[in-house]
Design a protein around this motif. Structure first.
Motif, mmCIF file in Angstrom:
data_model
loop_
_atom_site.group_PDB
_atom_site.id
_atom_site.type_symbol
_atom_site.label_atom_id
_atom_site.label_comp_id
_atom_site.label_asym_id
_atom_site.label_seq_id
_atom_site.Cartn_x
_atom_site.Cartn_y
_atom_site.Cartn_z
ATOM 1 N N VAL A 21 8.580 -6.504 3.152
ATOM 2 C CA VAL A 21 7.299 -6.125 2.534
ATOM 3 C C VAL A 21 7.281 -4.635 2.206
ATOM 4 O O VAL A 21 6.862 -4.236 1.105
ATOM 5 N N PHE A 22 7.762 -3.800 3.118
ATOM 6 C CA PHE A 22 7.797 -2.355 2.846
ATOM 7 C C PHE A 22 8.667 -2.057 1.631
ATOM 8 O O PHE A 22 8.308 -1.251 0.775
ATOM 9 N N ILE A 24 9.492 -3.927 -0.935
ATOM 10 C CA ILE A 24 8.915 -4.376 -2.213
ATOM 11 C C ILE A 24 7.708 -3.533 -2.614
ATOM 12 O O ILE A 24 7.538 -3.188 -3.793
ATOM 13 N N THR A 25 6.882 -3.183 -1.640
ATOM 14 C CA THR A 25 5.616 -2.530 -1.993
ATOM 15 C C THR A 25 5.711 -1.007 -2.118
ATOM 16 O O THR A 25 4.887 -0.407 -2.805
ATOM 17 N N GLN A 26 6.698 -0.410 -1.483
ATOM 18 C CA GLN A 26 6.719 1.056 -1.460
ATOM 19 C C GLN A 26 7.652 1.690 -2.490
ATOM 20 O O GLN A 26 7.699 2.913 -2.612
ATOM 21 N N ARG A 27 8.421 0.876 -3.184
ATOM 22 C CA ARG A 27 9.328 1.409 -4.213
ATOM 23 C C ARG A 27 9.171 0.616 -5.515
ATOM 24 O O ARG A 27 8.680 -0.511 -5.496
ATOM 25 N N SER A 28 9.621 1.208 -6.619
ATOM 26 C CA SER A 28 9.380 0.593 -7.928
ATOM 27 C C SER A 28 10.540 -0.243 -8.443
ATOM 28 O O SER A 28 10.351 -1.393 -8.828
ATOM 29 N N GLN A 33 14.110 -0.672 -4.044
ATOM 30 C CA GLN A 33 13.459 -1.583 -3.098
ATOM 31 C C GLN A 33 14.451 -2.097 -2.063
ATOM 32 O O GLN A 33 14.148 -2.144 -0.873
#
Lengths: 60, 136
Positions: A21-22, A24-28, A33
């Motif tokens: 989850v980190f 996928i959500t914290q990088r573009s 990712q």
């Protein structure tokens, strides 16, 4: 249902799910990712070992 | 007094239907906020991670918090649990997750359920950022 995991396997599984989850959500981008997800997982597992050794030292 | 010409105006994002729907659906069904925006792999990975974490937490006999006004940690536990959206609604509707903690690792289960909800909040926020074009 009654699932009983060891402390280590529970902590590693926790790290796997949180890292996905980190990442996928914290990088573009896809590459970033994957790299960030692996970095988070390494930090989780590393943290488990460090915490384990700290507890071992405190227990002595 | 600040000179009006020096005040920076932050660009406002247009509030589209998808910008409202994506986080709402993403909260209700983990990963669905990404799926409706055709981010198939991201959506499926998020769904698998969050649902597995929640189900494993329940399988470890984790506790599911109910709405409460007592201890601050219980309130925060409820806030975390609610983040799981539909999973929380289903487990409450079936009146599960209220068993007595019988072994040490059951506490891991409680934390799994809370963190699954918190991760779903992050996932829903990410779906919103994609919807407004802030993230590819």
């Amino acid at each position: 249902m009654n699932l009983q995991l060891s402390h280590f396997s529970a902590a590693v599984l926790f790290g796997v799910f949180a890292s996905v989850v980190f990442g996928i959500t914290q990088r573009s981008t896809s590459r970033e990712q994957i790299r960030y997800g692996l970095y988070c997982f390494a930090m989780f597992v590393g943290g488990v070992f460090v915490a384990g050794w700290v507890m071992w030292i405190l227990r002595r | 007094m600040a000179n009006p010409s020096t005040i920076k105006e932050t660009p406002t994002q247009p509030l589209t239907a998808i910008a409202v729907l994506a986080p709402a659906i993403g909260w209700l069904i983990p990963g669905a906020g990404h799926l409706i925006q055709k981010r198939w792999i991201r959506g499926l990975l998020l769904m698998a991670s969050i649902v597995c974490m929640f189900v494993l937490g329940y399988a470890m006999q984790g506790r599911v918090y109910r709405p409460n006004g007592g201890d601050i940690l219980d309130i925060l536990g409820f806030v975390g649990d609610v983040g799981a959206g539909g999973l929380y609604i289903v487990i409450r509707a079936l009146d599960l997750g209220q068993g007595a903690i019988a072994h040490a690792t059951a506490d891991y289960g409680t934390k799994y359920i809370i963190v699954a909800g918190l991760l779903n909040f992050i996932s829903a926020a990410d779906a919103y950022h994609i919807a407004i074009g802030k993230k590819p």
